[in-house]
Scaffold this motif. Structure first.
Motif, PDB file in Angstrom:
ATOM      1  N   ALA A 152       0.824  -1.207   0.000  1.00 54.07           N
ATOM      2  CA  ALA A 152       0.000   0.000   0.000  1.00 54.07           C
ATOM      3  C   ALA A 152       0.861   1.261   0.000  1.00 54.07           C
ATOM      4  N   ARG A 153       1.887   1.265   0.850  1.00 54.98           N
ATOM      5  CA  ARG A 153       2.762   2.448   0.908  1.00 54.98           C
ATOM      6  C   ARG A 153       3.453   2.682  -0.440  1.00 54.98           C
ATOM      7  N   GLU A 154       3.837   1.596  -1.089  1.00 55.76           N
ATOM      8  CA  GLU A 154       4.557   1.713  -2.353  1.00 55.76           C
ATOM      9  C   GLU A 154       3.635   2.111  -3.503  1.00 55.76           C
ATOM     10  N   GLN A 155       2.430   1.533  -3.544  1.00 57.66           N
ATOM     11  CA  GLN A 155       1.573   1.696  -4.712  1.00 57.66           C
ATOM     12  C   GLN A 155       0.553   2.826  -4.583  1.00 57.66           C
ATOM     13  N   LEU A 156       0.129   3.130  -3.350  1.00 54.61           N
ATOM     14  CA  LEU A 156      -0.998   4.038  -3.176  1.00 54.61           C
ATOM     15  C   LEU A 156      -0.617   5.415  -2.651  1.00 54.61           C
ATOM     16  N   SER A 157       0.661   5.669  -2.441  1.00 56.83           N
ATOM     17  CA  SER A 157       1.061   6.934  -1.813  1.00 56.83           C
ATOM     18  C   SER A 157       0.726   8.142  -2.680  1.00 56.83           C
ATOM     19  N   GLU A 158       0.640   7.955  -4.000  1.00 51.02           N
ATOM     20  CA  GLU A 158       0.275   9.066  -4.875  1.00 51.02           C
ATOM     21  C   GLU A 158      -1.232   9.143  -5.109  1.00 51.02           C
ATOM     22  N   LEU A 159      -1.957   8.140  -4.627  1.00 51.57           N
ATOM     23  CA  LEU A 159      -3.410   8.123  -4.808  1.00 51.57           C
ATOM     24  C   LEU A 159      -4.148   8.592  -3.564  1.00 51.57           C
ATOM     25  N   ALA A 160      -3.560   8.347  -2.389  1.00 47.56           N
ATOM     26  CA  ALA A 160      -4.220   8.663  -1.123  1.00 47.56           C
ATOM     27  C   ALA A 160      -3.527   9.834  -0.433  1.00 47.56           C
ATOM     28  N   ASP A 161      -4.269  10.478   0.472  1.00 47.86           N
ATOM     29  CA  ASP A 161      -3.704  11.559   1.291  1.00 47.86           C
ATOM     30  C   ASP A 161      -3.185  11.036   2.624  1.00 47.86           C
ATOM     31  N   CYS A 162      -3.712   9.902   3.064  1.00 45.44           N
ATOM     32  CA  CYS A 162      -3.230   9.262   4.291  1.00 45.44           C
ATOM     33  C   CYS A 162      -3.707   7.811   4.309  1.00 45.44           C
ATOM     34  N   PHE A 163      -3.204   7.039   5.271  1.00 46.20           N
ATOM     35  CA  PHE A 163      -3.499   5.606   5.361  1.00 46.20           C
ATOM     36  C   PHE A 163      -4.070   5.282   6.735  1.00 46.20           C
ATOM     37  N   LEU A 164      -5.153   4.515   6.749  1.00 45.46           N
ATOM     38  CA  LEU A 164      -5.672   3.933   7.983  1.00 45.46           C
ATOM     39  C   LEU A 164      -5.205   2.480   7.990  1.00 45.46           C
ATOM     40  N   MET A 165      -4.176   2.208   8.791  1.00 51.13           N
ATOM     41  CA  MET A 165      -3.468   0.924   8.761  1.00 51.13           C
ATOM     42  C   MET A 165      -3.844   0.047   9.952  1.00 51.13           C
ATOM     43  N   HIS A 166      -3.571  -1.250   9.827  1.00 55.47           N
ATOM     44  CA  HIS A 166      -3.576  -2.148  10.989  1.00 55.47           C
ATOM     45  C   HIS A 166      -2.531  -3.230  10.763  1.00 55.47           C
ATOM     46  N   ASP A 167      -2.271  -4.004  11.808  1.00 56.20           N
ATOM     47  CA  ASP A 167      -1.172  -4.979  11.734  1.00 56.20           C
ATOM     48  C   ASP A 167      -1.636  -6.432  11.736  1.00 56.20           C
ATOM     49  N   ARG A 168      -2.921  -6.666  11.407  1.00 56.17           N
ATOM     50  CA  ARG A 168      -3.339  -8.053  11.176  1.00 56.17           C
ATOM     51  C   ARG A 168      -3.056  -8.381   9.720  1.00 56.17           C
ATOM     52  N   GLY A 169      -2.297  -9.441   9.488  1.00 55.67           N
ATOM     53  CA  GLY A 169      -1.907  -9.782   8.130  1.00 55.67           C
ATOM     54  C   GLY A 169      -3.070 -10.280   7.291  1.00 55.67           C
ATOM     55  N   ILE A 170      -3.011 -10.002   6.000  1.00 57.51           N
ATOM     56  CA  ILE A 170      -3.947 -10.559   5.015  1.00 57.51           C
ATOM     57  C   ILE A 170      -3.153 -11.567   4.192  1.00 57.51           C
ATOM     58  N   HIS A 171      -3.486 -12.832   4.326  1.00 63.06           N
ATOM     59  CA  HIS A 171      -2.714 -13.849   3.623  1.00 63.06           C
ATOM     60  C   HIS A 171      -3.103 -13.922   2.148  1.00 63.06           C
ATOM     61  N   ILE A 172      -4.417 -13.854   1.878  1.00 62.96           N
ATOM     62  CA  ILE A 172      -4.903 -13.918   0.499  1.00 62.96           C
ATOM     63  C   ILE A 172      -5.680 -12.645   0.187  1.00 62.96           C
ATOM     64  N   ARG A 173      -5.198 -11.887  -0.790  1.00 65.60           N
ATOM     65  CA  ARG A 173      -5.923 -10.671  -1.182  1.00 65.60           C
ATOM     66  C   ARG A 173      -7.256 -11.077  -1.811  1.00 65.60           C
ATOM     67  N   THR A 174      -8.313 -10.399  -1.425  1.00 68.86           N
ATOM     68  CA  THR A 174      -9.642 -10.780  -1.886  1.00 68.86           C
ATOM     69  C   THR A 174     -10.481  -9.529  -2.120  1.00 68.86           C
ATOM     70  N   ASP A 175     -10.831  -9.286  -3.375  1.00 69.94           N
ATOM     71  CA  ASP A 175     -11.666  -8.145  -3.724  1.00 69.94           C
ATOM     72  C   ASP A 175     -13.104  -8.372  -3.262  1.00 69.94           C
ATOM     73  N   ASP A 176     -13.866  -7.285  -3.207  1.00 70.11           N
ATOM     74  CA  ASP A 176     -15.292  -7.389  -2.915  1.00 70.11           C
ATOM     75  C   ASP A 176     -15.999  -8.130  -4.042  1.00 70.11           C
ATOM     76  N   SER A 177     -16.981  -8.930  -3.688  1.00 70.40           N
ATOM     77  CA  SER A 177     -17.824  -9.573  -4.689  1.00 70.40           C
ATOM     78  C   SER A 177     -18.808  -8.555  -5.248  1.00 70.40           C
ATOM     79  N   VAL A 178     -19.161  -8.714  -6.515  1.00 68.10           N
ATOM     80  CA  VAL A 178     -20.101  -7.816  -7.185  1.00 68.10           C
ATOM     81  C   VAL A 178     -21.186  -8.663  -7.832  1.00 68.10           C
ATOM     82  N   ALA A 179     -22.440  -8.249  -7.622  1.00 67.83           N
ATOM     83  CA  ALA A 179     -23.549  -9.047  -8.141  1.00 67.83           C
ATOM     84  C   ALA A 179     -24.740  -8.158  -8.466  1.00 67.83           C
TER      85      ALA A 179
END
Length: 808
Positions: free
Chosen positions: A370-397
């Motif tokens: 996030a820090r590497e890819q989104l720093s030019e898109l966002a003004d700040c980051f709301l972070m936490h330290d629980r790991g995400i093992h598998i990235r998973t987008d929202d479902s759309v239906a």
């Protein structure tokens, strides 16, 4: 009435009959019970413990690789009662697929206990998906006297993260990304108390022992806010874009009513027109933004899976028009994590919640990404330290023809499997999917496990995500595939992986199957819907999409197939082939396809006609004429997607697809402005005794142009175009029925994400004695192809049917 079949009588009923037939004999017995399905991480063991304790039964329960194992000791009557309640009233989030019972020796047990998980045996457990925060946890989070008051990681056995944090099975804390967080004494007590809602809830935690949240700037410096959530709300109120770490990755959020903030986000993401998803506080808030056509839409929106649902915009909704420009719908979701609920306490009608990624890249899911890819898109980051093992987008239906239909199946549903109508044991298959909207699928026994949405394999990050999906599913399912299924398109990266042509096929994948089977793209689409219906064939199939490599090595996309079974088909017919000038460019620049149809209709007069209908494109038409005449980069296609593109361009609706299917989506939106329009254009179907019949799509385009000359309003023209496709399809199905005497019609392919077309076609088919079969558990588009690939390949090998198979 006929007596109830003994085969249909449950095990519990049969046991109970034996007991009541001879009530004087009272004796204890012991049984071994194996419960298979989605039974881990859903409160199943505390449920079993409570049920056994209430009935005075002895024994134990534990999680095993195959599901939940139970040993019970007690009277036959009580065991029968236990089994009946197990079958009829399991925990709300559990999905029982099978209960196996075996008599074993009694040991004189006097108490019931929960034991540590067992690792021995073959894994057959179904992996639970991630689930929205339950009502009990929300009440605790909002209670000032509760120790988890306003804690953004509150969860229990009935809700919270599952698939995104699981690293291995059985599902225990040590095998999740919660392993680094050692439970405090209070949490340990809850975790170990069978009567507690958090009994063996693996992500159990509190502010004293669990993950933490913080706000930081784009340089990675923590911002001094006593309450990071309140800090994020104040930043959002000020019009800033906040990158928020969620359940399966990062969102980019802003105030959905703030036009300047939405415009700023669009500019930063370089996303001109593709709609943003929004998050509403609750169902009442969503009702102020959107109109609901049915209770099904509201039920899906508030379900524990919490997908994004496409809903009609309400007049005076108050949100920025730039959220979904030129589109009659909003993609709306409700909060599904505690953090979301806390953020929605802000004074917002809704928040934009779009995937946190740069164009064509997968969603960022680690803090470093996030820090590497989104720093030019966002003004700040709301972070936490629980790991995400598998990235998973929202479902759309969206709800089409009365049922929820997926456009993207991911969070909340993946990797819960689809049940196959046959057993693949010994023929476990890995299907690597297509190039766009990729998912992968792995079979194990009677189940096909479809991965989360991987996306378009267009760059290294997406391809690495594809490789991780394969590695992770094979690992946690403990499956070593024996067969590999792939799309025959020679340019797809997934195909190159299957053929061992990619450098990324390193040591990790050295044991991939040597037996490989190519499954034609539209065949796979059709099989995906047949699997869901449990239909083994034969059946008719209509498959409409943008592109698929055909059996004749041309680009198909408007296909009529006779599906003899999962392994074989006959191409009965197709839409008229036309050139696709510029190849892939024509999938973006819709006027290229419009000119191709003009040339097919008017021949040498096409350029004059183009100058009349699309004067600003006249110069380009001269170049396209030369390309087509020389056969230079002008592949022939029957694509239904390109036919929609041409109609959209000729009506001046959309000249460039800035996102996938933009032109058809905007054409459909226009058609909905004339919902009562029933007229359609007659379409000739060229019969053939030896070759597939041909639906003359040029008839539709010619009639559309002539109708436009008469001054017919554009909404009516758009509606008549859709109606014409539906009636031409009905005519083609009647021809196939005359050839085969079959009434079952499979409808699949990305074009059937169109509500307008699909609902009219389904109605026409039913009125004329057909039985339509549509996708529901997986998308009709390319996100469902891997399911069809896997089922087709496994079935071929099971039945010794030859497909396009290769062995190293």
């Amino acid at each position: 009435m006929c007596p109830k079949s003994e085969m249909a009588i449950s095990l519990a009923e049969r046991l109970h009959r034996r007991v009541t037939a001879n009530p004087i004999i009272i004796m204890k017995k012991r049984v071994y019970i194996s419960v298979r399905g989605a039974v881990q991480g859903v409160g199943f063991r505390p449920f079993v413990y409570g049920l056994a304790a209430r009935m005075g039964l002895a024994g134990f329960v534990l999680n095993g690789p195959e599901g939940v194992r139970i040993e019970l000791e007690g009277t036959e009557t009580l065991i029968a009662d236990f089994l009946r309640e197990l079958e009829n009233s399991p925990p709300p989030l559990a999905r029982i697929e099978e209960i196996l019972v075996e008599n074993i020796e009694t040991i004189g047990a006097e108490s019931f206990e929960v034991r540590e998980s067992g690792d021995a045996g073959d894994r057959t457990v179904l992996i639970p998906p991630d689930l929205a925060t339950c009502g009990d946890c929300l009440r605790e989070m909002n209670d000032p006297d509760d120790r988890r008051h306003r804690y953004p990681f509150i969860n229990c056995t009935n809700c919270g993260p599952r698939y995104t944090i699981i690293q291995d099975l059985p599902y225990d804390r040590a095998r999740t990304t919660m392993a680094p967080f050692r439970m405090c004494l209070e949490c340990s007590k809850e975790y170990g108390l069978p009567s507690n809602r958090r009994f063996h809830a693996e992500p159990t935690c509190c502010p004293d022992c669990g993950p933490a949240i913080w706000l930081e700037d784009t340089a990675g410096n923590k911002l001094n806010y006593p309450d990071p959530v309140s800090g994020a709300i104040s930043r959002l109120k000020a019009g800033e874009v906040v990158a928020i770490k969620g359940l399966g990755g990062f969102h980019l959020a802003c105030d959905a009513a703030n036009t300047e903030a939405v415009q700023r986000l669009r500019k930063r993401k370089d996303r001109d027109l593709k709609p943003f998803a929004v998050m509403a506080r609750d169902l009442d808030a969503a009702t102020l933004l959107c109109s609901f056509k049915s209770d099904t839409e509201a039920d899906c929106l508030t379900s524990r899976e919490r997908p994004i649902i496409l809903l009609d915009k309400r007049e005076g909704h108050g949100l920025a028009e730039e959220i979904a420009p030129r589109n009659p719908c909003f993609g709306v979701m409700l909060p599904y994590t505690p953090l979301h609920h806390l953020l929605m306490e802000g004074p917002f009608k809704a928040l934009v919640m779009t995937s946190g990624n740069v164009a064509s890249e997968p969603i960022a899911h680690t803090n470093e990404e996030a820090r590497e890819q989104l720093s030019e898109l966002a003004d700040c980051f709301l972070m936490h330290d629980r790991g995400i093992h598998i990235r998973t987008d929202d479902s759309v239906a969206k709800v089409i023809a009365g049922k929820l239909r997926f456009l993207r199946r991911s969070r909340g549903y993946a990797p819960f499997p689809v049940k196959l109508p046959f057993d693949t044991a010994g023929r476990e298959t890995l299907a690597v999917g297509p190039e766009l909207n990729n998912t992968i699928c792995i079979t194990r026994g009677e189940y096909a496990f479809i991965s989360h949405h991987v996306g378009d394999l267009a760059n290294l990050s997406a391809y690495e995500s594809f490789l991780q999906a394969i590695d992770h599913l094979c690992d946690i399912l403990q499956v070593k595939p024996r067969l590999m299924s792939y799309d025959p398109h020679p340019g797809y990266l997934s195909t190159k992986f299957a053929m061992g042509e990619n450098s990324a096929r390193d040591e990790t994948f050295k044991d991939m199957p040597r037996k490989r089977d190519a499954v034609q793209h539209h065949h796979a689409h059709a099989v995906s819907a047949m699997v869901e219906a449990g239909h083994l064939g034969p059946a008719l199939a209509v498959v409409y999409d943008g592109l698929g490599w055909g059996d004749d090595e041309t680009l198909w996309g408007g296909e009529f197939l006779i599906m003899h079974d999962y392994g074989t088909h006959t191409r009965a017919g197709h839409f008229q082939p036309v050139e696709q000038p510029g190849g892939d460019k024509a999938a973006k620049e819709t006027r290229r396809m419009a000119y191709a149809f003009l040339r097919a209709i008017y021949g040498g007069k096409a350029r004059k006609k183009c100058a009349e209908l699309m004067p600003e494109f006249a110069d380009q038409a001269a170049i396209l004429e030369q390309m087509i005449a020389a056969g230079l980069n002008c592949p022939v296609t029957t694509s239904m997607g390109r036919l929609f593109d041409a109609a959209s361009a000729l009506l001046g609706v959309c000249e460039y697809n800035s996102y996938h299917a933009q032109a058809p989506i905007e054409l459909e939106a226009l058609a909905y402005e004339a919902p009562g329009e029933k007229q359609y254009y007659e379409t000739w179907i060229e019969p053939s005794m030896a070759d597939p019949f041909v639906v003359q799509s040029c008839d539709i385009i010619r009639s559309l142009i002539n109708d436009q000359k008469k001054g017919t309003p554009k909404p009516r023209l758009a509606a008549r175009f859709h109606n014409s496709i539906a009636h031409a399809t009905l005519h083609a199905c009647e021809i196939m029925r005359g050839q085969t005497n079959l009434d079952d019609v499979v409808l699949s392919g990305g074009v059937f994400a169109s509500s307008f077309l699909t609902e009219r076609l389904v109605s026409l088919l039913k009125d004329n004695g057909f039985n339509p079969i549509l996708n529901a558990d997986v998308p009709p588009g390319d996100g469902g192809v891997s399911l069809g690939q896997a089922a087709a390949t496994a079935w071929r090998y099971l039945n010794n049917v030859s497909g396009d198979t290769r062995t190293d």
